[in-house]
Motif scaffolding. Structure first.
Motif, PDB file in Angstrom:
ATOM      1  N   VAL A 371       0.841  -1.206   0.000  1.00  0.00           N
ATOM      2  CA  VAL A 371       0.000   0.000   0.000  1.00  0.00           C
ATOM      3  C   VAL A 371       0.873   1.252   0.000  1.00  0.00           C
ATOM      4  O   VAL A 371       0.586   2.232  -0.703  1.00  0.00           O
ATOM      5  CB  VAL A 371      -0.943  -0.013   1.227  1.00  0.00           C
ATOM      6  N   GLN A 372       1.962   1.235   0.766  1.00  0.00           N
ATOM      7  CA  GLN A 372       2.877   2.375   0.776  1.00  0.00           C
ATOM      8  C   GLN A 372       3.484   2.622  -0.591  1.00  0.00           C
ATOM      9  O   GLN A 372       3.658   3.775  -1.009  1.00  0.00           O
ATOM     10  CB  GLN A 372       3.983   2.145   1.806  1.00  0.00           C
ATOM     11  N   LEU A 373       3.814   1.564  -1.299  1.00  0.00           N
ATOM     12  CA  LEU A 373       4.354   1.722  -2.651  1.00  0.00           C
ATOM     13  C   LEU A 373       3.340   2.361  -3.589  1.00  0.00           C
ATOM     14  O   LEU A 373       3.684   3.219  -4.418  1.00  0.00           O
ATOM     15  CB  LEU A 373       4.795   0.360  -3.194  1.00  0.00           C
ATOM     16  N   ALA A 374       2.090   1.954  -3.474  1.00  0.00           N
ATOM     17  CA  ALA A 374       1.040   2.558  -4.298  1.00  0.00           C
ATOM     18  C   ALA A 374       0.880   4.037  -3.961  1.00  0.00           C
ATOM     19  O   ALA A 374       0.700   4.883  -4.852  1.00  0.00           O
ATOM     20  CB  ALA A 374      -0.272   1.805  -4.101  1.00  0.00           C
ATOM     21  N   GLU A 375       0.950   4.375  -2.670  1.00  0.00           N
ATOM     22  CA  GLU A 375       0.857   5.774  -2.262  1.00  0.00           C
ATOM     23  C   GLU A 375       2.020   6.590  -2.812  1.00  0.00           C
ATOM     24  O   GLU A 375       1.843   7.718  -3.288  1.00  0.00           O
ATOM     25  CB  GLU A 375       0.850   5.866  -0.728  1.00  0.00           C
ATOM     26  N   MET A 376       3.223   6.002  -2.751  1.00  0.00           N
ATOM     27  CA  MET A 376       4.402   6.725  -3.215  1.00  0.00           C
ATOM     28  C   MET A 376       4.351   6.972  -4.718  1.00  0.00           C
ATOM     29  O   MET A 376       4.846   7.996  -5.209  1.00  0.00           O
ATOM     30  CB  MET A 376       5.653   5.949  -2.830  1.00  0.00           C
TER      31      MET A 376
END
Length: 481
Positions: A371-376
């Protein structure tokens, strides 16, 4: 034109960093400092840059710490124990006659008799075991053999070092931008002060002429008072200009890491930058954002997050560790300082750990990183759009100010010619004082507008340089070596 906005622009405080102690070795032995000199001093003397470089060194030590995890971990330990009450052991051995009653079958008649008479301690058949003193000391060693997460942590530490290096470069780019803005603000304040002083001198000269004419009876009291008021109206503007110079100087000194009492003198003036503006505006490539520090840091953070995702997935992998120990033990009765009987023993072994079930903890950690990768990814797209917009605005400001500089330069030339004509006409009585004063104000406003346009262009170019990340930091850093 009101000159207060010009003075305010010159006095605007660039966000300062805390000044370091003055380093005489970095102060140039010249009467005045150029922009490159100021940048060199700032880059070598700024506490912010020193802290950023120390962060790189700190992460290098962190990497060495992780490398140390692959090496054997050897410890030495020693223990001592004193038995206060020995343990009593009971045994039941049926079929062995009297021995079979020890502990389990009860005491013998003689022991029971002695027990009832109180003549024997522990006559219930128990046997006290152990000695008074126990010693143990030795070495223990352990070393990971298969540790996938540890291997990935080493790669992650290398990326963290690279990130800190890039963060230090960003700090240098920002400091260069701040020093340039402060330097240009000081130039604007100094040039504005000169223009205002010239306006005051012209008003004072006119006032002196009317005073002398009044003494000869050729001028009225009204003329004298009117010129005196015009002269005094300029005096507060001179005071404001002096304050603007002081503030701009302090800002520049703080950014350079010098003491506020340092007698700073800078070289040049704003008009010297006009000749290079057109080539600067034409040679700038606003489409290349590959050196933008914010984008580079975000890309590095994304890479580190991908590495962290691999680390979380490797939590499913088994681990294997080697352990070994070599110890000496001793046990004795009586005094703890004698009767030592040291006996060595050693062992070596392998420890295998295979993760099977953790209540979904590992899986949820992997999901969090995804999820953090998608946000980034979304943050990167938004940041790039924002930077492209800022670059476009900076380019538009540069083009606008180039046009304004050309127009202001022509206005100064025309206003100066008009003032010369009006001054000659006033001397022969062909023009009134109001006409002369209007020409003086027009010339003052034209000059202030000219310097303000150059300042605005330089600030826009400095902002664009920071956005593109193409400031020649290495040149400034080694200029003072």
């Amino acid at each position: 034109m009101d000159i207060k906005p010009v003075l305010l622009a010159a006095a605007i405080g660039i966000v300062p960093i805390h000044a370091a102690a003055q380093n005489p070795a970095l102060v140039f032995a010249t009467d005045s400092l150029s922009l490159d000199d100021c940048l060199s001093i700032a880059l070598n003397n700024s506490p912010t840059i020193k802290v950023a470089d120390m962060e790189v060194k700190r992460m290098d030590y962190s990497k060495k710490e992780i490398i140390g995890s692959f090496l054997p971990n050897i410890d030495f330990s020693a223990t001592y124990g004193r038995t206060l009450a020995k343990q009593v052991m009971y045994m039941n051995m049926d079929g062995f006659g009297d021995f079979g009653n020890m502990g389990g079958g009860g005491d013998s008649p003689e022991e029971q008799k002695l027990s009832r008479a109180g003549g024997k301690s522990g006559s219930d058949g128990g046997i006290k075991v152990g000695l008074d003193n126990s010693y143990s000391m030795g070495f223990q060693a352990s070393m990971p053999i298969i540790a996938p997460q540890l291997w990935q942590n080493l790669s992650l530490s290398e990326e963290q070092i690279y990130r800190n290096v890039e963060a230090a470069n960003q700090s240098r780019q920002q400091l260069v931008s701040q020093v340039k803005s402060a330097y240009y603000a000081l130039l604007l304040a100094i040039d504005s002060r000169k223009v205002i002083q010239e306006s005051y001198d012209m008003a004072a000269l006119t006032h002196d002429i009317y005073v002398k004419q009044h003494e000869l009876g050729a001028a009225s009291d009204y003329d004298v008072l009117r010129t005196s008021v015009a002269m005094k109206n300029v005096e507060p503007q001179i005071t404001q200009a002096d304050i603007a110079i002081k503030r701009a100087t302090l800002n520049l000194l703080l950014l350079m890491g010098l003491d506020g009492n340092y007698a700073l003198k800078i070289a040049g003036n704003l008009s010297e930058y006009e000749k290079d503006m057109y080539s600067t505006a034409l040679s700038t490539n606003p489409s290349d954002l590959s050196r933008n520090a914010d984008l580079k840091l975000l890309d590095i953070d994304t890479g580190m997050l991908n590495r962290n995702l691999k680390i979380q997935k490797l939590a499913y992998s088994p681990t294997l560790a080697l352990s070994a120990n070599y110890n000496w033990t001793s046990m004795s009765n009586g005094s703890p300082f004698k009767n030592f009987r040291w006996t060595p023993y050693s062992s070596i072994g392998l420890s295998l750990s295979i993760p099977i079930f953790s209540g979904g903890q590992r899986l949820n950690k992997v999901k969090q990183v995804e999820v953090q990768l998608a946000e980034m990814k979304l943050q990167r797209e938004n940041l790039q759009r924002s930077i492209e917009m800022q670059v476009s605005v900076a380019m538009d400001n540069m083009k606008l100010n180039v046009e304004q500089i050309a127009s202001s330069s022509e206005s100064v030339r025309q206003a100066d010619a008009a003032h010369t004509i009006m001054e000659q006409s006033f001397k022969i009585g062909a023009a009134s004082y109001l006409n002369l004063r209007d020409s003086e104000l027009a010339l003052t406003q034209a000059r202030l507008a000219y310097f303000q346009s150059i300042y605005n262009f330089l600030i826009a170019h400095t902002e664009l340089e920071l956005l593109l990340g193409n400031a020649p930091v290495d040149k400034y850093q080694h200029n003072n070596n």
